[in-house]
Write an enzyme that holds these catalytic residues in place. Structure first.
Site, PDB file in Angstrom:
ATOM      1  N   THR A  63       0.814  -1.214   0.000  1.00 38.15           N
ATOM      2  CA  THR A  63       0.000   0.000   0.000  1.00 38.15           C
ATOM      3  C   THR A  63       0.850   1.267   0.000  1.00 38.15           C
ATOM      4  OG1 THR A  63      -1.774  -1.153   1.183  1.00 38.15           O
ATOM      5  CG2 THR A  63      -1.814   1.237   1.250  1.00 38.15           C
ATOM      6  N   SER A  74       1.577  -7.957  -0.937  1.00 37.70           N
ATOM      7  CA  SER A  74       2.352  -8.732   0.040  1.00 37.70           C
ATOM      8  C   SER A  74       1.760 -10.123   0.279  1.00 37.70           C
ATOM      9  CB  SER A  74       2.489  -7.972   1.362  1.00 37.70           C
ATOM     10  OG  SER A  74       1.277  -7.927   2.063  1.00 37.70           O
ATOM     11  N   SER A  75       0.529 -10.356  -0.133  1.00 41.67           N
ATOM     12  CA  SER A  75      -0.047 -11.704  -0.051  1.00 41.67           C
ATOM     13  C   SER A  75       0.718 -12.688  -0.934  1.00 41.67           C
ATOM     14  CB  SER A  75      -1.519 -11.688  -0.463  1.00 41.67           C
ATOM     15  OG  SER A  75      -2.275 -10.856   0.374  1.00 41.67           O
ATOM     16  N   ASP A 128       0.569  -6.916   5.371  1.00 43.20           N
ATOM     17  CA  ASP A 128      -0.042  -8.206   5.703  1.00 43.20           C
ATOM     18  C   ASP A 128       0.968  -9.295   6.029  1.00 43.20           C
ATOM     19  OD1 ASP A 128      -2.565  -7.192   5.456  1.00 43.20           O
ATOM     20  OD2 ASP A 128      -2.939  -7.986   3.440  1.00 43.20           O
ATOM     21  N   THR A 145       4.019  -9.061  15.252  1.00 38.56           N
ATOM     22  CA  THR A 145       2.904  -9.670  14.540  1.00 38.56           C
ATOM     23  C   THR A 145       1.866  -8.603  14.217  1.00 38.56           C
ATOM     24  OG1 THR A 145       1.373 -11.562  14.581  1.00 38.56           O
ATOM     25  CG2 THR A 145       1.557 -10.282  16.611  1.00 38.56           C
ATOM     26  N   THR A 161       1.989 -21.199  21.188  1.00 40.77           N
ATOM     27  CA  THR A 161       0.645 -20.845  21.640  1.00 40.77           C
ATOM     28  C   THR A 161      -0.085 -20.011  20.599  1.00 40.77           C
ATOM     29  OG1 THR A 161      -0.660 -19.730  23.347  1.00 40.77           O
ATOM     30  CG2 THR A 161       1.507 -18.801  22.882  1.00 40.77           C
ATOM     31  N   GLN A 162      -1.399 -20.237  20.505  1.00 40.45           N
ATOM     32  CA  GLN A 162      -2.208 -19.411  19.610  1.00 40.45           C
ATOM     33  C   GLN A 162      -2.693 -18.138  20.310  1.00 40.45           C
ATOM     34  OE1 GLN A 162      -6.574 -21.285  19.475  1.00 40.45           O
ATOM     35  NE2 GLN A 162      -5.021 -22.803  18.964  1.00 40.45           N
ATOM     36  N   CYS A 163      -2.338 -17.970  21.575  1.00 42.30           N
ATOM     37  CA  CYS A 163      -2.668 -16.725  22.279  1.00 42.30           C
ATOM     38  C   CYS A 163      -1.843 -15.577  21.695  1.00 42.30           C
ATOM     39  CB  CYS A 163      -2.376 -16.850  23.775  1.00 42.30           C
ATOM     40  SG  CYS A 163      -3.395 -18.064  24.613  1.00 42.30           S
TER      41      CYS A 163
END
Length: 338
Positions: free
Chosen positions: A14, A59-60, A91, A166, A276-278
């Site tokens: 972008t 960026s995908s 992204d 992230t 962890t997905q946290c």
């Protein structure tokens, strides 16, 4: 004071778009005329050059080959420039930053990734500030030594370690967080550096290892998942490592069929990493009964690695090391502050 030389490496995203005043359509920005769009750049004590990797990409579409191209561009120009700014779509920016941190070990100069949520040609764009400050950070030195000597992401007034970052928002200007690590710097009236948080290499020179093995899978644990659905993911002939995003501190459902599938896969030579997905926190395998079995069958604890760092690190290790035991060992030690 002597000017620092900064190389802008444009990949797309972008930040590199501008609105056509006649049609209103977004089109790629000509970075050769960067100072026309952002005249403030002339006031930074830095000599700028721009390099493009070819046609700008969304960026995908980022992939290990383009990570290699970016890293190679840094390596080729490492002696000539004092710092590098990579313009990148937001992204997948954290994946690229993580990958570059492993590929470019031994850095004594900054590699700063930045982008924007709004195109650089729009009135309320965040791209101008992100770009200006990224260049200023990339050019900054103390006693002829770069202040930042690692791969980092700069976005909306904060500088983060690249492999600790992230993306958490598709809309807010504060698009990124560093969930388990301190910010490297905060930009306000001045740029306030958090020197205690910096990573400084112990390697004597830049150590560029470019190979990435993409035979890696990612599994997110959820209540009621079927083991049979994931059977093909744990096929060692096709997949060399699986990253599991588990609950909380590393927990998974107590499913004998799931444990047996993992055990068989590891016995064949596969590597399984538990993260962890946290959004923050760390895996502590064995803290609860349901994760004790993972320890027993040889699953590696990923500690507080982000998903982006876990994926790119295992890709890097599999690409550059042939000994599975060494890959497993290195997966559990910090290579570049991840």
């Amino acid at each position: 004071m002597q000017q620092s030389k900064v190389l802008l490496i444009y990949t797309g995203g972008t930040i590199g778009m501008i609105e056509d005043p006649e049609t209103g359509a977004l089109m790629a920005f000509d970075f050769d005329h960067l100072s026309d769009q952002i005249p403030e750049l002339s006031r930074i004590n830095a000599e700028l050059e721009v390099a493009s990797l070819g046609e700008p990409i969304d960026s995908s579409d980022m992939n290990p080959k383009i990570w290699q191209d970016i890293a190679q561009k840094v390596v080729e120009n490492y002696e000539e420039f004092d710092g590098f700014v990579v313009l990148h779509g937001s992204d997948t920016m954290a994946f690229t930053a993580s990958a570059l941190s492993f590929m470019l070990q031994g850095l004594k100069k900054p590699v700063i990734l930045t982008g924007s949520q709004l195109p650089i040609g729009t009135i309320r764009t965040d791209g101008k500030e992100n770009l200006i400050t990224s260049i200023e950070i990339a050019a900054s030195k103390v006693e002829e030594e770069s202040i930042i000597q690692e791969v980092a992401i700069y976005f909306e007034y904060s500088l983060y370690r690249g492999n600790r970052t992230t993306k958490v928002s598709a809309h807010a200007f504060e698009a990124f967080i560093s969930p388990n690590y301190l910010d490297l710097a905060l930009a306000g009236v001045d740029i306030r550096y958090n020197t205690a948080a910096f990573y400084k290499t112990k390697l004597p020179a830049l150590d560029y290892k470019y190979k990435m093995d993409d035979r890696v899978a990612l599994m997110k644990i959820f209540p009621g998942f079927s083991t049979s659905v994931y059977k093909s993911m744990f096929d060692f002939q096709k997949v060399k490592a699986v990253v599991i995003e588990s609950f909380g501190a590393g927990n998974v459902p107590n499913k004998p069929s799931f444990f047996e599938m993992i055990k068989t896969y590891i016995s064949e030579g596969g590597i399984v990493i538990n993260i962890t997905q946290c959004s923050s926190g760390s895996v502590s395998q064995g803290k609860y009964a349901n994760s004790t079995m993972l320890n027993q069958i040889g699953v590696i604890s990923g500690g507080d690695l982000t998903t982006e760092a876990a994926i790119t690190k295992i890709m890097y290790l599999l690409g550059n090391y042939s000994d599975v035991k060494e890959v497993k060992r290195l997966m559990q030690v910090s290579l570049v502050g991840e």
